[in-house]
Design a protein around this motif. Structure first.
Motif, PDB file in Angstrom:
ATOM      1  N   UNK A 224     -60.577  11.681  22.432  1.00 33.24           N
ATOM      2  CA  UNK A 224     -60.452  10.472  23.273  1.00 33.24           C
ATOM      3  C   UNK A 224     -61.431  10.497  24.437  1.00 33.24           C
ATOM      4  N   UNK A 225     -61.910  11.667  24.842  1.00 30.66           N
ATOM      5  CA  UNK A 225     -62.880  11.732  25.932  1.00 30.66           C
ATOM      6  C   UNK A 225     -64.274  11.295  25.461  1.00 30.66           C
ATOM      7  N   UNK A 226     -64.504  11.380  24.129  1.00 31.23           N
ATOM      8  CA  UNK A 226     -65.811  11.021  23.581  1.00 31.23           C
ATOM      9  C   UNK A 226     -65.825   9.598  23.015  1.00 31.23           C
ATOM     10  N   UNK A 227     -64.671   8.978  22.923  1.00 31.55           N
ATOM     11  CA  UNK A 227     -64.576   7.634  22.354  1.00 31.55           C
ATOM     12  C   UNK A 227     -63.757   6.747  23.295  1.00 31.55           C
ATOM     13  N   UNK A 228     -63.881   5.430  23.145  1.00 35.23           N
ATOM     14  CA  UNK A 228     -63.073   4.521  23.988  1.00 35.23           C
ATOM     15  C   UNK A 228     -61.632   4.448  23.494  1.00 35.23           C
ATOM     16  N   UNK A 229     -60.916   5.569  23.575  1.00 36.77           N
ATOM     17  CA  UNK A 229     -59.513   5.629  23.164  1.00 36.77           C
ATOM     18  C   UNK A 229     -58.714   6.298  24.266  1.00 36.77           C
ATOM     19  N   UNK A 230     -57.404   6.304  24.119  1.00 32.60           N
ATOM     20  CA  UNK A 230     -56.550   6.895  25.156  1.00 32.60           C
ATOM     21  C   UNK A 230     -55.357   7.575  24.509  1.00 32.60           C
ATOM     22  N   UNK A 231     -54.692   8.433  25.283  1.00 30.91           N
ATOM     23  CA  UNK A 231     -53.438   9.065  24.837  1.00 30.91           C
ATOM     24  C   UNK A 231     -52.643   9.461  26.072  1.00 30.91           C
ATOM     25  N   UNK A 232     -51.449  10.011  25.819  1.00 34.56           N
ATOM     26  CA  UNK A 232     -50.518  10.254  26.926  1.00 34.56           C
ATOM     27  C   UNK A 232     -50.827  11.515  27.722  1.00 34.56           C
TER      28      UNK A 232
END
Length: 313
Positions: free
Chosen positions: A86-94
């Protein structure tokens, strides 16, 4: 370094542009996963560096916040890898950092990802653009063919035969084995001495299969070397391709390096054929005759690589 050499060698053996592009993209994705494996493991390992609690236990960290003691290593690993991706892509997590050391690590990873991920995306985009350009050229060629057949009112039966034959040929060309000299653009950068050395080592074993050239090579290597430099050309033939015939003069001696050629001729009304397989030769007479011969065509029974020795040279 060894892995890179193996991958380059494997990719060099693939002749289909679609597969080459797919392998290149898969290689980029593997590199991204490989890098994120270490980034994720590093983030998980930070909880061992957290300040200890008064009771001697590990301090507050993202691991302590997000995992229960009974949750196993496999789940923890995939969570760490998920966070890293998620740090390398436009994504997220908890998962989020909960102390200063973790926050510093996340900032460093984001700065690193800012550069590397954009580079990977650019490389993948370039590869897909190349593939689209390659496919568009093929589609344009097919469109010009169909336009020609329609404008000249070619019968549907002959149109079907022509398009089927060309489609079959294009598929067979993707199976081409030997790379020919003229296909390697980088050879144009080489000095003549290196080009001659390459041609000598490439073609000498092919010519000296013939006893005459083997004998000449033992007596005077320069003679056969000169032939390799100036008189040998390569040709790839797909199944049912023809060489000479149809009133054409036979101007080359033929050496088959891969596949099978067939020579068809008629004797007393019977159609006979001779097979010329890899390591054999044909049309030797053109070397000794002053007048070029006319003969039937040599027909490729399989995809063939042949070397042609020019008689005039």
């Amino acid at each position: 370094m060894k892995f890179r050499v193996i991958m380059n060698d494997f990719t060099g053996r693939v002749t289909s542009e679609e597969w080459r592009t797919a392998i290149y993209i898969a290689k980029l994705i593997l590199i991204i996963v490989f890098v994120n494996h270490f980034v994720g493991c590093g983030f998980y390992g930070l909880h061992y560096l957290a300040e200890e609690e008064p009771d001697g236990s590990l301090g507050w960290s993202w691991v302590k916040k997000n995992f229960e003691p009974e949750e196993g290593t496999v789940y923890r690993y995939w969570t760490s890898l998920h966070w890293s991706l998620t740090q390398f892509t436009p994504a997220s997590m908890e998962v989020n950092p909960v102390n200063g050391l973790e926050r510093f690590y996340v900032v460093c990873v984001l700065l690193f990802a800012l550069v590397t991920f954009s580079s990977f995306v650019s490389s993948i985009t370039t590869a897909m653009t190349h593939l689209r350009t390659y496919n568009s050229r093929k589609l344009a060629e097919e469109l010009r063919l169909r336009r020609y057949l329609a404008e000249h009112e070619i019968s549907s039966e002959l149109t079907g035969r022509v398009t089927h034959f060309i489609h079959e040929r294009n598929q067979q060309r993707n199976l081409q084995g030997r790379t020919r000299e003229e296909e390697v653009e980088l050879f144009k950068l080489l000095p003549e001495s290196l080009k001659h050395a390459l041609r000598r080592e490439a073609f000498m074993p092919i010519l000296t299969v013939h006893p005459f050239f083997a004998c000449i090579n033992q007596m005077d290597t320069e003679v056969v070397t000169s032939l390799c430099k100036k008189s040998v050309t390569e040709r790839f033939m797909v199944t049912r391709d023809e060489l000479f015939g149809h009133g054409k003069e036979v101007t080359h001696m033929v050496f088959v390096t891969n596949g099978t050629l067939a020579y068809y001729y008629v004797i007393n009304g019977a159609i006979l054929n001779d097979k010329i397989r890899a390591g054999h030769w044909a049309a030797e007479l053109v070397l000794w005759s002053k007048h070029p011969e006319h003969c039937n065509a040599f027909v490729a029974e399989t995809n063939c690589d042949v070397c042609l020795l020019h008689a005039a040279e």
